[in-house]
Design an enzyme around this catalytic site. Structure first.
Site, PDB file in Angstrom:
ATOM      1  N   HIS A  88       1.058  -1.253   0.053  1.00  0.00           N
ATOM      2  CA  HIS A  88      -0.144   0.208  -0.201  1.00  0.00           C
ATOM      3  C   HIS A  88       0.806   1.503   0.116  1.00  0.00           C
ATOM      4  CE1 HIS A  88      -2.982  -3.002   2.068  1.00  0.00           C
ATOM      5  NE2 HIS A  88      -4.305  -2.182   0.970  1.00  0.00           N
ATOM      6  N   ARG A 125     -15.253   4.405  -8.590  1.00  0.00           N
ATOM      7  CA  ARG A 125     -15.316   3.428  -7.601  1.00  0.00           C
ATOM      8  C   ARG A 125     -16.266   4.429  -6.727  1.00  0.00           C
ATOM      9  NH1 ARG A 125      -9.551   4.114  -7.929  1.00  0.00           N
ATOM     10  NH2 ARG A 125      -8.329   2.523  -8.337  1.00  0.00           N
ATOM     11  N   ARG A 169     -18.876   1.615 -11.042  1.00  0.00           N
ATOM     12  CA  ARG A 169     -18.776   0.696 -10.547  1.00  0.00           C
ATOM     13  C   ARG A 169     -19.096  -0.203  -9.123  1.00  0.00           C
ATOM     14  NH1 ARG A 169     -12.614  -1.897  -8.498  1.00  0.00           N
ATOM     15  NH2 ARG A 169     -13.595  -0.107  -6.674  1.00  0.00           N
ATOM     16  N   GLU A 226     -11.483  -9.593 -13.812  1.00  0.00           N
ATOM     17  CA  GLU A 226     -10.292 -10.054 -13.197  1.00  0.00           C
ATOM     18  C   GLU A 226     -10.450 -11.328 -12.789  1.00  0.00           C
ATOM     19  OE1 GLU A 226     -11.898  -6.760 -10.070  1.00  0.00           O
ATOM     20  OE2 GLU A 226     -13.547  -7.403 -10.029  1.00  0.00           O
ATOM     21  N   ASN A 248      -5.049  -6.029 -11.120  1.00  0.00           N
ATOM     22  CA  ASN A 248      -4.180  -6.061 -10.029  1.00  0.00           C
ATOM     23  C   ASN A 248      -4.691  -7.363  -9.494  1.00  0.00           C
ATOM     24  OD1 ASN A 248      -3.742  -3.639 -10.922  1.00  0.00           O
ATOM     25  ND2 ASN A 248      -4.349  -2.425  -8.213  1.00  0.00           N
ATOM     26  N   ASP A 249      -5.759  -7.451  -9.849  1.00  0.00           N
ATOM     27  CA  ASP A 249      -7.117  -9.166  -8.916  1.00  0.00           C
ATOM     28  C   ASP A 249      -6.741 -10.246 -10.200  1.00  0.00           C
ATOM     29  OD1 ASP A 249      -7.706  -8.360  -6.334  1.00  0.00           O
ATOM     30  OD2 ASP A 249      -9.807  -7.742  -7.510  1.00  0.00           O
ATOM     31  N   ARG A 293      -0.844 -10.022  -3.618  1.00  0.00           N
ATOM     32  CA  ARG A 293      -0.301  -8.966  -4.768  1.00  0.00           C
ATOM     33  C   ARG A 293       0.231  -7.955  -3.240  1.00  0.00           C
ATOM     34  NH1 ARG A 293      -3.574  -4.625  -5.390  1.00  0.00           N
ATOM     35  NH2 ARG A 293      -5.709  -4.935  -5.214  1.00  0.00           N
ATOM     36  N   CYS A 306      -8.655  -1.196 -16.288  1.00  0.00           N
ATOM     37  CA  CYS A 306      -8.263  -0.295 -15.424  1.00  0.00           C
ATOM     38  C   CYS A 306      -7.429  -0.862 -14.753  1.00  0.00           C
ATOM     39  CB  CYS A 306      -9.866  -0.305 -14.919  1.00  0.00           C
ATOM     40  SG  CYS A 306     -10.753  -1.456 -13.934  1.00  0.00           S
TER      41      CYS A 306
END
Length: 580
Positions: free
Chosen positions: A195, A302, A337, A437, A460-461, A471, A508
């Site tokens: 993060h 988001r 989303r 994803e 990412n996923d 990750r 994205c």
């Protein structure tokens, strides 16, 4: 004599400053007895420190930059929820009274107990949650001990900006230190997908992680050069080396000014291919940043911010107002989303579904929404009503099968009938798309494309599920490889399925915003990128310089390579024209 050290560069840029070592994680916790008549006062001191720590985190959360991914806010929210947990608050108060000890020692006893519990778990995902316990308790301890992480106010930050050298830093630490004018971060631990690394990139702060023993080998106030791209630091540099890096800084500044001139230029490749560049945003006001860099719309909006850190669920009118604000502030489509709660993102109003043995694989995103249909209906009604006022697209996260799309479509059709009977306007042709994803969704893309109006690749996923690794787990982040042949084949398969079905495919995830992958993605056939606004102009420049037809032929050779060395050599060849 100069000292050269190497680590992992996680945030690009050149910084020159003075070493400021931080030892905040190595707290010396005192232990002393409390007289019986003073126990209530000691409990109150702990509760006051807990309240102050919560207040700090709430303030920090409000200062997270617009370009930061949702994971950063979720990280802070997780810590806030932990501070509200009775396993921390009530238990520490009981330990103070039971052991008649000071608040710091009671907190340490409970921290040790909780970390032992996590260490004994078989599940690797849950084991990593011990870090959250340590971060939360360390923040409360610093309040109790009056040892906040602050830069010496006497330092001349204009001439000698501090470079923070620490064992590790949390996103909250980074936000606080960024406000104090630090030039860069160097940590002994951490990884490129933590993060903290993600936040450093969003803030455009040069950062290097994994520089072992940095605090022992570096001296406070000595000059330090940080090369965030190469992952190198140079302590006490010679004058000629210092001159070289100052020249690099000026070159980077010229490069940024050059990029600014591309704002109004269309994203058209050298061979005439049109590419759409969209922005990822989290809050309604963030769309202003997207407009300032010439984004052609919003590829990922988001909605989790509406649900986080509150006692009551957001109502239809509140959500509608938020969606209207973003529609009014940007030209082009706005892809919203639906609620993506789960894994490291939790609700704060009595609906905690994180008790799964592995939350990343449990009840989250579309699965949770289809279970909590009352909550989902409110959001879908607000989205439908917003569609009457602009180009709205609904995007469903974590889709893994056709049934989830069908259920959502059925629910939307019911709500359309309901709104029509109430005389409320909506777009009856509102596009509904699926995020790709998980590997199952990518492999079933030709089937899903019959029921979706568009796809969006959440890399990412997709990468972590394909490679079976968390990750943000520093122990195994070396396995996170966007260039893994399986990952590229899943991306290509999804893009081709969309093309065959005549539906658009965007991306994205972080890959879309990383210039190292722009030419590769163009070669894979991607024509719609969505990213942090801060990265749009750099990606646009690469698009304008690229011959997409040639890249597609090259990528075909990459995907056809059967030798590992040949595969990597072909990938490396893609980067050569992209050097800045």
């Amino acid at each position: 004599m100069s000292l050269w050290l190497a680590g992992i560069g996680v945030s690009r840029g050149i910084a020159i400053g003075r070493v400021h070592r931080v030892h905040g994680a190595d707290l010396d916790i005192p232990e002393y007895a409390i007289e019986p008549e003073e126990l209530d006062a000691e409990v109150e001191r702990f509760e006051a420190a807990l309240a102050e720590a919560r207040s700090q985190l709430e303030q920090i959360r409000s200062q997270i930059p617009a370009s930061a991914p949702a994971e950063i806010s979720a990280f802070i929210d997780t810590h806030l929820l932990m501070m509200q947990d009775t396993a921390l608050s009530d238990t520490v108060a009981n330990l103070i009274r039971e052991h008649r000890c000071n608040a710091e020692w009671a907190l340490k006893l409970q921290q040790d107990h909780l970390t032992d519990v996590f260490d004994q778990m078989d599940d690797a995902y849950l084991k990593t949650r011990r870090d959250d316990v340590e971060h939360v308790t360390a923040r409360i301890q610093r309040v109790l001990l009056k040892q906040e992480r602050r830069i010496d106010a006497r330092a001349d930050r204009s001439r000698h900006p501090p470079v923070i050298v620490a064992d590790d830093l949390t996103p909250a630490d980074i936000i606080i230190l960024h406000q104090q004018g630090v030039a860069a971060f160097v940590t002994e631990h951490g990884g490129p997908l933590s993060h903290s690394a993600i936040l450093a990139r969003s803030l455009r702060i040069p950062a290097i992680v994994g520089v072992h023993d940095a605090r022992r080998m570096l001296v406070d106030d000595e000059t330090l050069v940080v090369d965030g791209e190469a992952g190198h630091i140079l302590a006490d540099p010679a004058e000629d080396a210092l001159s070289f890096y100052r020249h690099r800084q000026k070159r980077d500044q010229r490069y940024r000014r050059m990029l600014g001139k591309l704002k109004t230029e269309p994203a058209i490749s050298a061979d005439g291919r049109k590419v759409r560049l969209l922005a990822n945003v989290e809050l309604p006001d963030d769309s202003k940043d997207a407009a300032e860099v010439g984004a052609e719309g919003i590829g990922l909006y988001r909605t989790e911010f509406l649900y986080m850190n509150r006692e009551e669920m957001p109502g239809e009118e509140e959500q509608l107002a938020a969606y209207r604000r973003v529609l009014r502030s940007v030209d082009g489509p706005v892809t919203i989303r639906t609620l993506d709660i789960g894994a490291d993102k939790t609700l704060g109003h009595g609906r905690d579904h994180s008790a799964s043995s592995n939350p990343a694989l449990g009840l989250r995103a579309i699965r949770l929404c289809l279970k909590e249909t009352d909550m989902f209906r409110v959001q879908l009604r607000a989205l439908l009503r917003a569609s009457a006022e602009g180009d709205v697209r609904i995007m469903l996260p974590m889709i893994s099968n056709i049934q989830e799309l069908r259920q959502t479509r059925h629910l939307i059709n019911e709500l359309m009938t309901e709104l029509r009977s109430q005389g409320l306007a909506f777009n009856p042709a509102l596009p509904v798309g699926a995020m790709i994803e998980v590997p199952a969704a990518a492999l079933a893309a030709p089937l899903l494309a019959r029921h979706a109006d568009f796809f969006s690749l959440g890399t990412n996923d997709l990468i972590q599920y394909t490679l079976a690794m968390d990750r943000v787990d520093d122990e195994i982040n070396y396995l996170y490889d966007p260039l893994h042949p399986a990952v590229l084949r899943l991306i290509k398969f999804t893009i081709d399925a969309g093309a065959d079905a005549g539906i658009p495919v965007s991306m994205c995830g972080e890959m879309a915003s990383d210039r190292r992958y722009t030419r590769l993605l163009l070669g894979l056939g991607l024509t719609e990128f969505s990213m942090h606004p801060a990265n749009i102009l750099e990606v646009k420049r690469l698009v304008m310089q690229s011959d997409v037809s040639a890249l597609q032929r090259h990528v075909e050779a990459v995907l056809g390579a059967t030798d590992a060395l040949e595969y990597r050599e072909l990938l490396d060849a893609l980067d050569e024209p992209a050097a800045a």
